[in-house]
Design a protein around this motif. Structure first.
Motif, short mmCIF file in Angstrom:
data_model
loop_
_atom_site.label_atom_id
_atom_site.label_comp_id
_atom_site.label_asym_id
_atom_site.label_seq_id
_atom_site.Cartn_x
_atom_site.Cartn_y
_atom_site.Cartn_z
N HIS A 1 42.88 14.21 29.04
CA HIS A 1 41.43 14.11 28.91
C HIS A 1 40.97 12.89 29.71
O HIS A 1 41.30 11.75 29.37
N MET A 2 40.21 13.12 30.78
CA MET A 2 39.68 12.05 31.60
C MET A 2 38.23 11.78 31.20
O MET A 2 37.39 12.67 31.24
N VAL A 3 37.97 10.55 30.80
CA VAL A 3 36.63 10.12 30.38
C VAL A 3 36.13 9.16 31.45
O VAL A 3 36.54 8.00 31.51
N VAL A 4 35.26 9.67 32.33
CA VAL A 4 34.95 8.96 33.58
C VAL A 4 33.44 8.81 33.77
O VAL A 4 32.68 9.78 33.66
N ALA A 5 33.01 7.60 34.06
CA ALA A 5 31.59 7.34 34.31
C ALA A 5 31.14 8.00 35.61
O ALA A 5 31.88 7.99 36.60
N PRO A 6 29.95 8.60 35.64
CA PRO A 6 29.43 9.19 36.88
C PRO A 6 29.30 8.13 37.98
O PRO A 6 28.96 6.98 37.70
N THR A 7 29.58 8.53 39.19
CA THR A 7 29.46 7.62 40.33
C THR A 7 28.01 7.61 40.84
O THR A 7 27.24 8.53 40.56
N ILE B 1 30.87 9.64 30.92
CA ILE B 1 30.32 8.64 29.99
C ILE B 1 29.32 7.73 30.72
O ILE B 1 29.56 7.32 31.84
N ILE B 2 28.24 7.44 30.03
CA ILE B 2 27.22 6.53 30.56
C ILE B 2 27.48 5.15 29.98
O ILE B 2 27.47 4.97 28.76
N CYS B 3 27.74 4.19 30.85
CA CYS B 3 28.14 2.84 30.42
C CYS B 3 27.02 1.83 30.61
O CYS B 3 26.00 2.11 31.25
N PRO C 1 27.36 14.78 29.13
CA PRO C 1 27.46 13.32 29.22
C PRO C 1 27.11 12.65 27.90
O PRO C 1 26.29 13.16 27.14
N ILE C 2 27.75 11.53 27.65
CA ILE C 2 27.56 10.80 26.39
C ILE C 2 27.70 9.31 26.68
O ILE C 2 28.40 8.92 27.62
N SER C 3 27.04 8.48 25.91
CA SER C 3 27.16 7.04 26.12
C SER C 3 28.58 6.60 25.76
O SER C 3 29.23 7.19 24.88
N GLY D 1 35.71 3.36 34.09
CA GLY D 1 34.33 2.90 34.08
C GLY D 1 33.59 3.11 35.39
O GLY D 1 34.13 3.65 36.36
N PRO D 2 32.33 2.67 35.45
CA PRO D 2 31.51 2.82 36.65
C PRO D 2 31.86 1.77 37.70
O PRO D 2 32.76 0.94 37.49
N GLU D 3 31.12 1.79 38.82
CA GLU D 3 31.38 0.83 39.90
C GLU D 3 31.28 -0.61 39.40
O GLU D 3 32.01 -1.48 39.86
#
Length: 235
Positions: free
Chosen positions: A78-84, A108-110, A145-147, A189-191
């Motif tokens: 399961h990959m939980v990855v923030a949108p780029t 995920i929205i971080c 998507p989820i926080s 996480g995100p950038e």
């Protein structure tokens, strides 16, 4: 082999009618005719072999002549990855992760995310295309998507749980922590990386901080490195 996808097809099906777009592709592009064989998956592990009965460009009809179910993997990833920031980079991750063998994806929205929204339907199409191109019979599940905070607070993941981040602190390399035949959930996480609050919450939820190497990686690159590492350990 060209693989087609239809989620409504089940093991008891005797005949199948392709939708107009696929019918046109089969007849006009692939030039299939009566008696030719095509292959279909329902994305749930089944591969169907079908014989074309009526090569109609609008309603191509086929007879199911055999089906078989693929042997499931011994683990789930399961990959939980923030949108780029750029959509095409996230879509590249989805495509490559599907080819490598991911089972589930949660955007995920971080706290530091630059992109807060995604087009879920478009991403589902990317997954379907990648599944067909790589001749797989299981379609990865993509969640809404989820926080990050909400995901962690409601987390019910089983198996090993990892969080990859760039902040200082004790971290082990992922390849030294993954064990074959065990489920794994990996947070990327995100950038701008995870915030300290998010990292602390992940640790409270038993997520293990990990490193993906010496170099600082983009979000999508880090996610693919993680997928590849788990796949190699389980090969």
């Amino acid at each position: 082999m060209q693989l087609f996808y239809n989620p409504k097809l089940d093991y008891s099906a005797k005949q199948f009618v392709f939708p107009p777009d696929e019918s046109k592709h089969i007849v006009r592009v692939l030039r299939k005719s009566e008696g030719d064989i095509v292959h279909i998956t329902n994305g749930k592990g089944y591969l169907f072999e079908a014989e074309i009965l009526e090569p109609n460009q609008k309603k191509c009809k086929a007879r199911i002549i055999s089906n078989r179910k693929s042997i499931p993997k011994r683990y789930k990833l399961h990959m939980v990855v923030a949108p780029t920031k750029m959509n095409d980079r996230y879509e590249w991750f989805l495509e490559k992760a599907t080819e490598i063998g991911v089972d589930e994806i949660t955007p995920i929205i971080c706290d530091h995310s630059e992109r807060k929204t995604i087009k879920l339907e478009r991403m589902e199409r990317v997954l379907q295309s990648a599944m067909k191109q790589s001749l797989q019979t299981v379609l990865p599940q993509i969640n809404p998507p989820i926080s990050c905070k909400e995901f962690l607070e409601n987390d019910i993941s089983t198996g090993f749980k990892f969080i990859a981040h760039c902040q200082d602190g004790e971290k082990m390399e992922l390849k030294r922590k993954v064990i074959a035949d065990n489920d794994a959930t990996i947070l990327i996480g995100p950038e701008g990386d995870f915030s300290k609050t998010e990292i602390d919450l992940a640790k409270e939820k038993s997520y293990i901080p990990i490193s993906l190497g010496r170099n600082r990686l983009r979000t999508e690159t880090a996610a693919i490195v993680a997928c590849t590492t788990v796949a190699i350990i389980n090969s």
